[in-house]
Motif scaffolding. Structure first.
Motif, PDB file in Angstrom:
ATOM      1  N   HIS A 131      26.826  69.779  12.457  1.00 39.62           N
ATOM      2  CA  HIS A 131      26.088  68.800  11.675  1.00 39.62           C
ATOM      3  C   HIS A 131      24.582  68.966  11.929  1.00 39.62           C
ATOM      4  CE1 HIS A 131      25.218  64.952   9.861  1.00 39.62           C
ATOM      5  NE2 HIS A 131      24.573  64.573  10.943  1.00 39.62           N
ATOM      6  N   VAL A 132      23.774  68.665  10.914  1.00 40.59           N
ATOM      7  CA  VAL A 132      22.316  68.680  11.087  1.00 40.59           C
ATOM      8  C   VAL A 132      21.759  67.372  10.545  1.00 40.59           C
ATOM      9  CG1 VAL A 132      20.153  69.738  10.287  1.00 40.59           C
ATOM     10  CG2 VAL A 132      22.061  71.198  10.960  1.00 40.59           C
ATOM     11  N   SER A 133      20.855  66.752  11.294  1.00 44.62           N
ATOM     12  CA  SER A 133      20.169  65.584  10.739  1.00 44.62           C
ATOM     13  C   SER A 133      18.666  65.790  10.873  1.00 44.62           C
ATOM     14  CB  SER A 133      20.621  64.298  11.440  1.00 44.62           C
ATOM     15  OG  SER A 133      20.341  64.392  12.807  1.00 44.62           O
ATOM     16  N   HIS A 134      17.926  65.019  10.130  1.00 46.00           N
ATOM     17  CA  HIS A 134      16.472  65.163  10.115  1.00 46.00           C
ATOM     18  C   HIS A 134      15.875  63.787  10.275  1.00 46.00           C
ATOM     19  CE1 HIS A 134      12.546  65.871   7.858  1.00 46.00           C
ATOM     20  NE2 HIS A 134      12.485  66.634   8.934  1.00 46.00           N
ATOM     21  N   ASP A 135      15.096  63.640  11.340  1.00 44.93           N
ATOM     22  CA  ASP A 135      14.574  62.316  11.633  1.00 44.93           C
ATOM     23  C   ASP A 135      13.196  62.441  12.278  1.00 44.93           C
ATOM     24  OD1 ASP A 135      14.660  59.571  11.825  1.00 44.93           O
ATOM     25  OD2 ASP A 135      15.484  59.607  13.851  1.00 44.93           O
ATOM     26  N   ALA A 136      12.241  61.713  11.763  1.00 44.58           N
ATOM     27  CA  ALA A 136      10.871  61.681  12.302  1.00 44.58           C
ATOM     28  C   ALA A 136      10.319  63.092  12.534  1.00 44.58           C
ATOM     29  CB  ALA A 136      10.855  60.877  13.612  1.00 44.58           C
ATOM     30  N   GLY A 137      10.522  63.984  11.514  1.00 45.73           N
ATOM     31  CA  GLY A 137       9.967  65.329  11.587  1.00 45.73           C
ATOM     32  C   GLY A 137      10.733  66.272  12.503  1.00 45.73           C
ATOM     33  N   GLN A 138      11.837  65.823  13.060  1.00 46.61           N
ATOM     34  CA  GLN A 138      12.639  66.650  13.967  1.00 46.61           C
ATOM     35  C   GLN A 138      13.991  66.971  13.330  1.00 46.61           C
ATOM     36  OE1 GLN A 138      12.555  67.234  17.910  1.00 46.61           O
ATOM     37  NE2 GLN A 138      10.624  67.763  16.930  1.00 46.61           N
ATOM     38  N   PHE A 139      14.470  68.204  13.579  1.00 44.09           N
ATOM     39  CA  PHE A 139      15.830  68.556  13.158  1.00 44.09           C
ATOM     40  C   PHE A 139      16.748  68.452  14.371  1.00 44.09           C
ATOM     41  CE2 PHE A 139      12.985  70.561  10.197  1.00 44.09           C
ATOM     42  CZ  PHE A 139      13.556  70.220   8.972  1.00 44.09           C
ATOM     43  N   ILE A 140      17.831  67.751  14.220  1.00 42.21           N
ATOM     44  CA  ILE A 140      18.803  67.606  15.306  1.00 42.21           C
ATOM     45  C   ILE A 140      20.055  68.373  14.897  1.00 42.21           C
ATOM     46  CG2 ILE A 140      20.077  65.969  16.785  1.00 42.21           C
ATOM     47  CD1 ILE A 140      17.014  65.539  16.786  1.00 42.21           C
ATOM     48  N   VAL A 141      20.365  69.424  15.660  1.00 40.66           N
ATOM     49  CA  VAL A 141      21.512  70.271  15.331  1.00 40.66           C
ATOM     50  C   VAL A 141      22.628  69.998  16.341  1.00 40.66           C
ATOM     51  CG1 VAL A 141      22.312  72.643  14.992  1.00 40.66           C
ATOM     52  CG2 VAL A 141      19.956  72.035  14.409  1.00 40.66           C
ATOM     53  N   THR A 142      23.724  69.473  15.820  1.00 39.45           N
ATOM     54  CA  THR A 142      24.867  69.169  16.694  1.00 39.45           C
ATOM     55  C   THR A 142      25.851  70.324  16.612  1.00 39.45           C
ATOM     56  OG1 THR A 142      24.564  66.860  16.129  1.00 39.45           O
ATOM     57  CG2 THR A 142      26.650  67.441  17.177  1.00 39.45           C
ATOM     58  N   THR A 143      26.183  70.879  17.789  1.00 37.59           N
ATOM     59  CA  THR A 143      27.186  71.956  17.826  1.00 37.59           C
ATOM     60  C   THR A 143      28.379  71.475  18.655  1.00 37.59           C
ATOM     61  OG1 THR A 143      26.584  73.075  19.895  1.00 37.59           O
ATOM     62  CG2 THR A 143      25.246  73.597  17.957  1.00 37.59           C
ATOM     63  N   ASP A 144      29.417  72.304  18.690  1.00 35.85           N
ATOM     64  CA  ASP A 144      30.583  71.919  19.496  1.00 35.85           C
ATOM     65  C   ASP A 144      30.311  72.077  20.989  1.00 35.85           C
ATOM     66  OD1 ASP A 144      30.477  74.670  19.477  1.00 35.85           O
ATOM     67  OD2 ASP A 144      32.536  74.994  18.813  1.00 35.85           O
TER      68      ASP A 144
END
Ligand SMILES: Cc1cc2nc3c(=O)[nH]c(=O)nc-3n(C[C@H](O)[C@H](O)[C@H](O)COP(=O)(O)OP(=O)(O)OC[C@H]3O[C@@H](n4cnc5c(N)ncnc54)[C@H](O)[C@@H]3O)c2cc1C
Length: 385
Positions: A131-144
Protein backbone atom coordinates in the motif's frame (compact mmCIF):
# COMPACT_ATOMS: atom_id res chain seq x y z
CA UNK A 1 10.06 4.46 10.14
CA UNK A 2 13.05 4.61 7.83
CA UNK A 3 13.20 7.80 5.76
CA UNK A 4 14.59 8.20 2.21
CA UNK A 5 14.90 11.13 -0.18
CA UNK A 6 13.70 8.92 -3.02
CA UNK A 7 11.99 5.54 -2.91
CA UNK A 8 11.81 3.54 -6.12
CA UNK A 9 9.15 0.86 -6.18
CA UNK A 10 10.41 -2.04 -8.31
CA UNK A 11 13.95 -3.17 -9.10
CA UNK A 12 13.22 -4.08 -12.71
CA UNK A 13 14.57 -2.48 -15.87
CA UNK A 14 13.25 1.03 -15.25
CA UNK A 15 13.75 1.06 -11.47
CA UNK A 16 17.40 -0.04 -11.70
CA UNK A 17 18.15 2.44 -14.49
CA UNK A 18 16.60 5.26 -12.46
CA UNK A 19 18.62 4.30 -9.37
CA UNK A 20 21.80 4.01 -11.46
CA UNK A 21 21.36 7.52 -12.86
CA UNK A 22 20.68 8.95 -9.42
CA UNK A 23 23.71 7.20 -7.91
CA UNK A 24 25.99 8.50 -10.68
CA UNK A 25 25.42 12.02 -9.44
CA UNK A 26 25.31 11.16 -5.74
CA UNK A 27 23.83 13.11 -2.88
CA UNK A 28 20.41 11.50 -2.61
CA UNK A 29 19.46 8.77 -0.15
CA UNK A 30 17.74 6.28 -2.45
CA UNK A 31 15.89 3.09 -1.51
CA UNK A 32 14.61 0.46 -3.96
CA UNK A 33 11.73 -1.70 -2.80
CA UNK A 34 11.52 -5.06 -4.57
CA UNK A 35 9.15 -7.94 -3.85
CA UNK A 36 11.51 -10.62 -5.20
CA UNK A 37 14.65 -11.81 -3.45
CA UNK A 38 16.65 -10.75 -6.48
CA UNK A 39 16.27 -7.76 -8.81
CA UNK A 40 15.31 -7.73 -12.49
CA UNK A 41 13.84 -11.19 -12.90
CA UNK A 42 12.01 -10.22 -16.12
CA UNK A 43 15.12 -8.61 -17.53
CA UNK A 44 17.01 -11.85 -16.80
CA UNK A 45 14.70 -14.08 -18.87
CA UNK A 46 14.12 -11.50 -21.59
CA UNK A 47 15.13 -12.01 -25.20
CA UNK A 48 15.69 -15.72 -24.61
CA UNK A 49 18.19 -14.86 -21.84
CA UNK A 50 20.09 -12.33 -23.95
CA UNK A 51 17.86 -9.27 -23.52
CA UNK A 52 16.82 -7.48 -26.69
CA UNK A 53 17.79 -3.99 -25.50
CA UNK A 54 16.61 -1.84 -28.36
CA UNK A 55 16.09 -1.65 -32.10
CA UNK A 56 17.67 0.05 -35.11
CA UNK A 57 14.37 1.87 -35.73
CA UNK A 58 13.09 3.52 -32.58
CA UNK A 59 10.23 5.97 -32.82
CA UNK A 60 6.70 6.36 -31.51
CA UNK A 61 5.18 4.51 -34.49
CA UNK A 62 6.27 1.23 -32.86
CA UNK A 63 4.34 1.95 -29.67
CA UNK A 64 0.72 1.83 -28.61
CA UNK A 65 0.13 4.98 -26.60
CA UNK A 66 0.09 8.76 -26.95
CA UNK A 67 2.59 9.29 -29.81
CA UNK A 68 3.63 12.83 -28.84
CA UNK A 69 4.23 11.77 -25.23
CA UNK A 70 6.20 8.67 -26.27
CA UNK A 71 8.34 10.52 -28.82
CA UNK A 72 9.24 13.24 -26.34
CA UNK A 73 10.55 10.67 -23.86
CA UNK A 74 12.39 8.66 -26.54
CA UNK A 75 14.05 11.82 -27.85
CA UNK A 76 15.34 12.69 -24.39
CA UNK A 77 17.20 9.36 -24.10
CA UNK A 78 17.40 7.82 -27.55
CA UNK A 79 18.51 4.48 -28.91
CA UNK A 80 21.98 5.94 -29.52
CA UNK A 81 22.12 7.24 -25.94
CA UNK A 82 21.21 3.79 -24.66
CA UNK A 83 23.80 2.08 -26.88
CA UNK A 84 26.44 4.56 -25.70
CA UNK A 85 25.43 3.91 -22.08
CA UNK A 86 25.86 0.14 -22.39
CA UNK A 87 29.09 0.44 -24.39
CA UNK A 88 30.55 2.72 -21.73
CA UNK A 89 29.61 0.00 -19.26
CA UNK A 90 31.70 -2.49 -21.24
CA UNK A 91 28.88 -4.25 -23.12
CA UNK A 92 29.09 -4.37 -26.90
CA UNK A 93 25.55 -5.13 -28.11
CA UNK A 94 25.19 -7.41 -31.11
CA UNK A 95 22.66 -6.91 -33.90
CA UNK A 96 20.42 -9.80 -34.94
CA UNK A 97 18.33 -9.86 -38.11
CA UNK A 98 19.79 -6.42 -38.89
CA UNK A 99 17.33 -4.84 -36.42
CA UNK A 100 17.52 -6.10 -32.89
CA UNK A 101 20.26 -5.16 -30.41
CA UNK A 102 20.99 -7.92 -27.89
CA UNK A 103 23.47 -8.40 -25.08
CA UNK A 104 26.35 -10.37 -26.61
CA UNK A 105 26.45 -13.11 -23.97
CA UNK A 106 23.58 -12.87 -21.52
CA UNK A 107 21.06 -10.53 -19.91
CA UNK A 108 23.15 -10.94 -16.79
CA UNK A 109 25.58 -8.42 -18.35
CA UNK A 110 23.10 -5.54 -18.29
CA UNK A 111 21.83 -6.53 -14.84
CA UNK A 112 25.38 -6.58 -13.47
CA UNK A 113 26.09 -3.19 -15.04
CA UNK A 114 22.94 -1.59 -13.63
CA UNK A 115 23.46 -3.10 -10.17
CA UNK A 116 27.06 -1.86 -10.10
CA UNK A 117 25.95 1.64 -11.10
CA UNK A 118 23.27 1.66 -8.40
CA UNK A 119 26.17 2.21 -5.99
CA UNK A 120 24.99 3.08 -2.51
CA UNK A 121 21.26 2.92 -3.24
CA UNK A 122 19.70 0.69 -0.59
CA UNK A 123 18.17 -2.42 -2.14
CA UNK A 124 15.22 -3.60 -0.04
CA UNK A 125 14.83 -7.05 -1.59
CA UNK A 126 12.03 -9.41 -0.54
CA UNK A 127 9.82 -6.44 0.44
CA UNK A 128 6.43 -6.73 -1.20
CA UNK A 129 4.66 -3.36 -1.38
CA UNK A 130 1.11 -3.58 -0.07
CA UNK A 131 0.00 0.00 0.00
CA UNK A 132 1.11 3.61 -0.58
CA UNK A 133 -0.32 6.71 1.04
CA UNK A 134 0.53 10.37 0.63
CA UNK A 135 0.30 12.73 3.52
CA UNK A 136 1.80 16.17 4.23
CA UNK A 137 4.21 15.89 1.27
CA UNK A 138 5.46 12.46 2.37
CA UNK A 139 4.95 9.08 0.70
CA UNK A 140 4.39 6.22 3.11
CA UNK A 141 5.10 2.82 1.56
CA UNK A 142 3.81 -0.16 3.50
CA UNK A 143 5.44 -3.49 2.68
CA UNK A 144 5.04 -6.95 4.17
CA UNK A 145 8.33 -6.35 6.03
CA UNK A 146 8.04 -2.78 7.27
CA UNK A 147 7.00 0.74 6.41
CA UNK A 148 9.19 3.35 4.72
CA UNK A 149 8.80 7.07 4.07
CA UNK A 150 10.18 9.33 1.34
CA UNK A 151 9.87 12.79 -0.14
CA UNK A 152 9.71 11.41 -3.68
CA UNK A 153 8.26 8.16 -4.94
CA UNK A 154 9.07 6.59 -8.30
CA UNK A 155 6.60 3.87 -9.27
CA UNK A 156 8.54 1.42 -11.46
CA UNK A 157 6.48 -1.65 -10.65
CA UNK A 158 5.87 -2.79 -14.25
CA UNK A 159 2.76 -4.54 -15.49
CA UNK A 160 0.83 -7.71 -14.80
CA UNK A 161 2.26 -10.42 -17.07
CA UNK A 162 4.43 -13.23 -15.63
CA UNK A 163 3.12 -12.98 -12.06
CA UNK A 164 5.15 -16.13 -11.35
CA UNK A 165 8.26 -13.90 -11.29
CA UNK A 166 6.86 -11.04 -9.24
CA UNK A 167 4.68 -9.00 -11.58
CA UNK A 168 1.67 -7.40 -9.93
CA UNK A 169 -1.03 -4.78 -10.30
CA UNK A 170 0.33 -2.73 -7.40
CA UNK A 171 0.95 0.24 -9.73
CA UNK A 172 -2.72 0.42 -10.62
CA UNK A 173 -3.74 0.02 -6.99
CA UNK A 174 -1.49 2.98 -6.12
CA UNK A 175 -2.97 4.97 -9.02
CA UNK A 176 -6.45 4.20 -7.72
CA UNK A 177 -5.69 5.19 -4.15
CA UNK A 178 -4.00 8.44 -5.28
CA UNK A 179 -6.82 9.26 -7.72
CA UNK A 180 -4.77 8.86 -10.88
CA UNK A 181 -6.59 7.76 -14.06
CA UNK A 182 -5.57 4.34 -15.44
CA UNK A 183 -6.69 1.52 -17.71
CA UNK A 184 -6.69 -2.11 -16.57
CA UNK A 185 -3.82 -4.22 -17.92
CA UNK A 186 -4.49 -6.54 -20.83
CA UNK A 187 -2.01 -9.19 -22.05
CA UNK A 188 -0.19 -8.36 -25.31
CA UNK A 189 2.94 -9.55 -27.14
CA UNK A 190 1.34 -12.92 -26.80
CA UNK A 191 0.18 -15.81 -29.00
CA UNK A 192 -3.37 -15.86 -30.37
CA UNK A 193 -5.84 -18.72 -30.02
CA UNK A 194 -8.02 -19.97 -32.85
CA UNK A 195 -11.68 -20.58 -33.60
CA UNK A 196 -12.59 -24.06 -34.83
CA UNK A 197 -12.51 -22.97 -38.53
CA UNK A 198 -8.76 -22.36 -38.15
CA UNK A 199 -7.91 -25.51 -36.21
CA UNK A 200 -6.08 -26.75 -39.36
CA UNK A 201 -3.24 -24.46 -38.20
CA UNK A 202 -2.83 -26.50 -35.01
CA UNK A 203 -1.68 -29.48 -37.09
CA UNK A 204 1.29 -27.36 -38.13
CA UNK A 205 2.72 -27.00 -34.63
CA UNK A 206 6.45 -26.26 -34.93
CA UNK A 207 6.35 -24.82 -38.48
CA UNK A 208 7.73 -21.28 -38.75
CA UNK A 209 7.60 -18.98 -41.79
CA UNK A 210 7.89 -15.28 -42.63
CA UNK A 211 4.51 -13.55 -43.00
CA UNK A 212 2.94 -10.10 -42.91
CA UNK A 213 -0.03 -9.65 -40.58
CA UNK A 214 -2.42 -6.76 -41.01
CA UNK A 215 -4.38 -5.55 -37.97
CA UNK A 216 -6.35 -2.39 -38.63
CA UNK A 217 -3.89 0.13 -40.08
CA UNK A 218 -0.80 -1.82 -38.98
CA UNK A 219 1.20 -4.33 -40.98
CA UNK A 220 3.70 -6.47 -39.08
CA UNK A 221 6.19 -8.47 -41.12
CA UNK A 222 8.20 -11.13 -39.29
CA UNK A 223 8.09 -14.86 -38.58
CA UNK A 224 4.90 -16.68 -37.60
CA UNK A 225 5.20 -19.85 -35.55
CA UNK A 226 2.36 -22.37 -35.56
CA UNK A 227 1.90 -23.59 -32.01
CA UNK A 228 -0.10 -26.29 -30.31
CA UNK A 229 -2.42 -23.70 -28.72
CA UNK A 230 -2.70 -21.37 -31.71
CA UNK A 231 -0.32 -19.03 -33.52
CA UNK A 232 2.73 -17.32 -32.10
CA UNK A 233 6.16 -16.02 -33.20
CA UNK A 234 7.35 -12.40 -33.54
CA UNK A 235 4.80 -11.30 -36.17
CA UNK A 236 1.87 -12.57 -34.11
CA UNK A 237 3.24 -11.19 -30.84
CA UNK A 238 3.56 -7.69 -32.30
CA UNK A 239 0.15 -8.00 -34.00
CA UNK A 240 -1.42 -8.91 -30.64
CA UNK A 241 -0.49 -5.43 -29.40
CA UNK A 242 -2.94 -3.86 -31.85
CA UNK A 243 -5.58 -6.61 -31.88
CA UNK A 244 -8.62 -6.03 -29.72
CA UNK A 245 -11.34 -8.15 -31.27
CA UNK A 246 -12.31 -8.86 -34.87
CA UNK A 247 -10.38 -9.97 -37.91
CA UNK A 248 -6.71 -10.03 -38.78
CA UNK A 249 -5.34 -10.73 -42.25
CA UNK A 250 -2.26 -12.84 -42.93
CA UNK A 251 -0.15 -12.78 -46.07
CA UNK A 252 1.53 -16.18 -45.91
CA UNK A 253 3.65 -15.42 -48.97
CA UNK A 254 4.85 -11.80 -48.68
CA UNK A 255 8.04 -12.43 -50.65
CA UNK A 256 6.32 -13.47 -53.91
CA UNK A 257 3.01 -13.19 -55.79
CA UNK A 258 0.89 -16.27 -56.49
CA UNK A 259 -0.34 -14.73 -59.74
CA UNK A 260 3.19 -14.39 -61.12
CA UNK A 261 4.35 -17.80 -59.89
CA UNK A 262 1.36 -19.48 -61.47
CA UNK A 263 1.40 -17.66 -64.79
CA UNK A 264 1.71 -20.20 -67.58
CA UNK A 265 3.17 -22.87 -65.29
CA UNK A 266 2.21 -26.50 -65.51
CA UNK A 267 3.89 -27.42 -62.21
CA UNK A 268 1.89 -28.64 -59.19
CA UNK A 269 0.92 -25.86 -56.73
CA UNK A 270 2.93 -27.53 -53.95
CA UNK A 271 6.06 -27.61 -56.14
CA UNK A 272 5.67 -24.08 -57.40
CA UNK A 273 4.86 -22.15 -54.24
CA UNK A 274 7.98 -21.67 -52.09
CA UNK A 275 6.37 -22.48 -48.73
CA UNK A 276 6.80 -25.47 -46.37
CA UNK A 277 5.10 -28.53 -47.87
CA UNK A 278 3.30 -29.29 -44.58
CA UNK A 279 1.81 -25.82 -44.58
CA UNK A 280 0.70 -25.94 -48.22
CA UNK A 281 -0.99 -29.31 -47.78
CA UNK A 282 -2.96 -28.08 -44.74
CA UNK A 283 -3.78 -24.72 -46.34
CA UNK A 284 -5.06 -26.25 -49.61
CA UNK A 285 -7.22 -28.67 -47.70
CA UNK A 286 -8.58 -25.81 -45.51
CA UNK A 287 -9.60 -23.77 -48.55
CA UNK A 288 -10.96 -26.85 -50.35
CA UNK A 289 -8.48 -26.94 -53.20
CA UNK A 290 -6.67 -29.99 -54.62
CA UNK A 291 -2.96 -29.87 -55.26
CA UNK A 292 -2.91 -29.69 -59.05
CA UNK A 293 -0.97 -27.99 -61.88
CA UNK A 294 -1.43 -24.23 -61.85
CA UNK A 295 -2.42 -24.29 -65.52
CA UNK A 296 -5.43 -26.45 -64.58
CA UNK A 297 -6.85 -23.93 -62.08
CA UNK A 298 -10.20 -22.36 -62.93
CA UNK A 299 -10.48 -18.58 -62.33
CA UNK A 300 -12.47 -19.38 -59.18
CA UNK A 301 -9.75 -21.76 -57.92
CA UNK A 302 -7.08 -19.23 -58.81
CA UNK A 303 -8.78 -16.61 -56.64
CA UNK A 304 -9.10 -19.17 -53.82
CA UNK A 305 -5.35 -19.69 -54.00
CA UNK A 306 -4.86 -15.91 -53.85
CA UNK A 307 -6.12 -16.18 -50.26
CA UNK A 308 -2.52 -17.08 -49.43
CA UNK A 309 -1.93 -13.31 -49.58
CA UNK A 310 -5.00 -12.28 -47.59
CA UNK A 311 -6.19 -15.02 -45.24
CA UNK A 312 -8.72 -13.28 -42.98
CA UNK A 313 -10.05 -14.65 -39.72
CA UNK A 314 -10.95 -13.58 -36.21
CA UNK A 315 -8.73 -15.11 -33.51
CA UNK A 316 -10.62 -16.51 -30.51
CA UNK A 317 -8.44 -14.82 -27.88
CA UNK A 318 -4.87 -14.90 -26.63
CA UNK A 319 -2.60 -17.10 -24.49
CA UNK A 320 -3.14 -14.83 -21.43
CA UNK A 321 -1.06 -13.06 -18.76
CA UNK A 322 1.08 -16.11 -18.00
CA UNK A 323 2.57 -16.07 -21.51
CA UNK A 324 2.36 -12.37 -22.43
CA UNK A 325 5.64 -10.49 -22.80
CA UNK A 326 3.91 -7.21 -21.98
CA UNK A 327 0.60 -5.56 -21.15
CA UNK A 328 -1.27 -2.69 -22.70
CA UNK A 329 -3.10 -0.40 -20.30
CA UNK A 330 -1.63 1.24 -17.23
CA UNK A 331 -1.44 4.71 -15.75
CA UNK A 332 -2.86 7.33 -18.14
CA UNK A 333 -0.14 9.53 -19.60
CA UNK A 334 -2.37 12.63 -19.58
CA UNK A 335 -1.74 12.64 -15.84
CA UNK A 336 2.06 12.62 -16.31
CA UNK A 337 4.51 15.27 -17.57
CA UNK A 338 6.74 13.74 -20.31
CA UNK A 339 9.55 16.18 -19.49
CA UNK A 340 9.91 14.76 -15.97
CA UNK A 341 7.66 11.67 -15.68
CA UNK A 342 6.17 13.43 -12.67
CA UNK A 343 2.47 13.27 -11.89
CA UNK A 344 0.65 16.42 -12.91
CA UNK A 345 -1.47 16.29 -9.77
CA UNK A 346 0.87 15.07 -7.01
CA UNK A 347 4.23 16.72 -6.57
CA UNK A 348 7.04 14.20 -6.01
CA UNK A 349 5.19 11.22 -7.52
CA UNK A 350 6.79 9.71 -10.67
CA UNK A 351 5.74 6.89 -13.02
CA UNK A 352 8.18 5.06 -15.29
CA UNK A 353 8.35 1.94 -17.47
CA UNK A 354 5.56 -0.46 -18.28
CA UNK A 355 3.25 0.68 -15.47
CA UNK A 356 2.40 3.56 -17.82
CA UNK A 357 -0.11 3.18 -20.63
CA UNK A 358 2.63 2.88 -23.27
CA UNK A 359 3.57 -0.46 -24.84
CA UNK A 360 6.03 -1.23 -27.61
CA UNK A 361 6.04 -3.88 -30.30
CA UNK A 362 8.31 -6.87 -29.98
CA UNK A 363 11.95 -6.03 -30.71
CA UNK A 364 13.55 -4.15 -27.81
CA UNK A 365 10.97 -1.36 -27.73
CA UNK A 366 9.83 -2.03 -24.18
CA UNK A 367 13.30 -1.90 -22.66
CA UNK A 368 14.05 1.25 -24.64
CA UNK A 369 10.87 2.73 -23.13
CA UNK A 370 11.74 1.54 -19.61
CA UNK A 371 15.25 3.00 -19.84
CA UNK A 372 14.27 6.28 -21.56
CA UNK A 373 11.48 7.03 -19.08
CA UNK A 374 13.80 6.15 -16.17
CA UNK A 375 16.49 8.56 -17.36
CA UNK A 376 14.00 11.40 -17.87
CA UNK A 377 12.71 10.84 -14.33
CA UNK A 378 16.20 10.67 -12.77
CA UNK A 379 17.32 13.86 -14.52
CA UNK A 380 14.33 15.70 -13.08
CA UNK A 381 14.94 14.35 -9.58
CA UNK A 382 18.57 15.43 -9.82
CA UNK A 383 17.63 18.91 -11.06
CA UNK A 384 15.32 19.31 -8.07
CA UNK A 385 17.92 18.05 -5.64
C1 LIG B 1 9.51 -13.45 -21.20
C2 LIG B 1 9.69 -11.98 -21.49
C3 LIG B 1 10.66 -11.58 -22.39
C4 LIG B 1 10.81 -10.21 -22.69
N1 LIG B 1 11.79 -9.85 -23.57
C5 LIG B 1 11.95 -8.55 -23.87
C6 LIG B 1 13.00 -8.12 -24.73
O1 LIG B 1 13.85 -8.93 -25.14
N2 LIG B 1 13.05 -6.80 -25.06
C7 LIG B 1 12.17 -5.87 -24.55
O2 LIG B 1 12.26 -4.69 -24.88
N3 LIG B 1 11.21 -6.24 -23.68
C8 LIG B 1 11.09 -7.54 -23.32
N4 LIG B 1 10.12 -7.91 -22.43
C9 LIG B 1 9.30 -6.84 -21.80
C10 LIG B 1 10.13 -6.18 -20.68
O3 LIG B 1 10.66 -7.18 -19.85
C11 LIG B 1 9.28 -5.22 -19.84
O4 LIG B 1 8.59 -4.33 -20.67
C12 LIG B 1 10.20 -4.43 -18.91
O5 LIG B 1 10.84 -5.32 -18.01
C13 LIG B 1 9.40 -3.40 -18.14
O6 LIG B 1 10.27 -2.77 -17.24
P1 LIG B 1 9.69 -2.18 -15.89
O7 LIG B 1 10.85 -1.67 -15.11
O8 LIG B 1 8.58 -1.27 -16.16
O9 LIG B 1 9.04 -3.44 -15.14
P2 LIG B 1 9.75 -4.77 -14.64
O10 LIG B 1 11.04 -4.99 -15.32
O11 LIG B 1 8.70 -5.82 -14.75
O12 LIG B 1 10.06 -4.45 -13.12
C14 LIG B 1 9.04 -4.27 -12.15
C15 LIG B 1 9.58 -4.73 -10.82
O13 LIG B 1 8.63 -4.39 -9.80
C16 LIG B 1 8.54 -5.48 -8.90
N5 LIG B 1 7.23 -5.46 -8.25
C17 LIG B 1 6.00 -5.62 -8.80
N6 LIG B 1 5.06 -5.55 -7.86
C18 LIG B 1 5.69 -5.32 -6.69
C19 LIG B 1 5.24 -5.15 -5.35
N7 LIG B 1 3.94 -5.23 -5.02
N8 LIG B 1 6.18 -4.93 -4.39
C20 LIG B 1 7.50 -4.86 -4.69
N9 LIG B 1 7.98 -5.04 -5.93
C21 LIG B 1 7.06 -5.26 -6.92
C22 LIG B 1 8.71 -6.71 -9.79
O14 LIG B 1 9.10 -7.85 -9.04
C23 LIG B 1 9.78 -6.24 -10.77
O15 LIG B 1 11.08 -6.54 -10.32
C24 LIG B 1 9.97 -9.25 -22.09
C25 LIG B 1 9.02 -9.66 -21.14
C26 LIG B 1 8.87 -11.01 -20.84
C27 LIG B 1 7.83 -11.43 -19.83
Amino acid sequence: MKQFDVLILGAGASGLMCAAQLAAHGGLHVGIIEGNDQPARKLRISGGGKCNLTNTEVDASHYLGDAAFVQRVLDAFSRDDLLEFVRQGGIKPVIRKERYYFCPESSEQIITLLRRLCGTAEMLLGHRCLHVSHDAGQFIVTTDRGTFASNKLVVASGAQSYQSIGASTVGLEIAKSLHHPFKLFHPVLVGLTLQSEQFWMKELSGVSMPVCIRVGEKSLCEDLLFAHKGISGPAVLSASLYWHKGEIEIDFLPQARVERLCARSSKQISTLIPLPKRFLKAFLSAIGLDDKPCSALTPDEQSKLERLHAYRFAPAGNFGFTKAEACRGGVAVEAVDPCSMQSRSIDGLYWIGEVLDVTGELGGYNFQWAFSSAVVCARNLLRKA
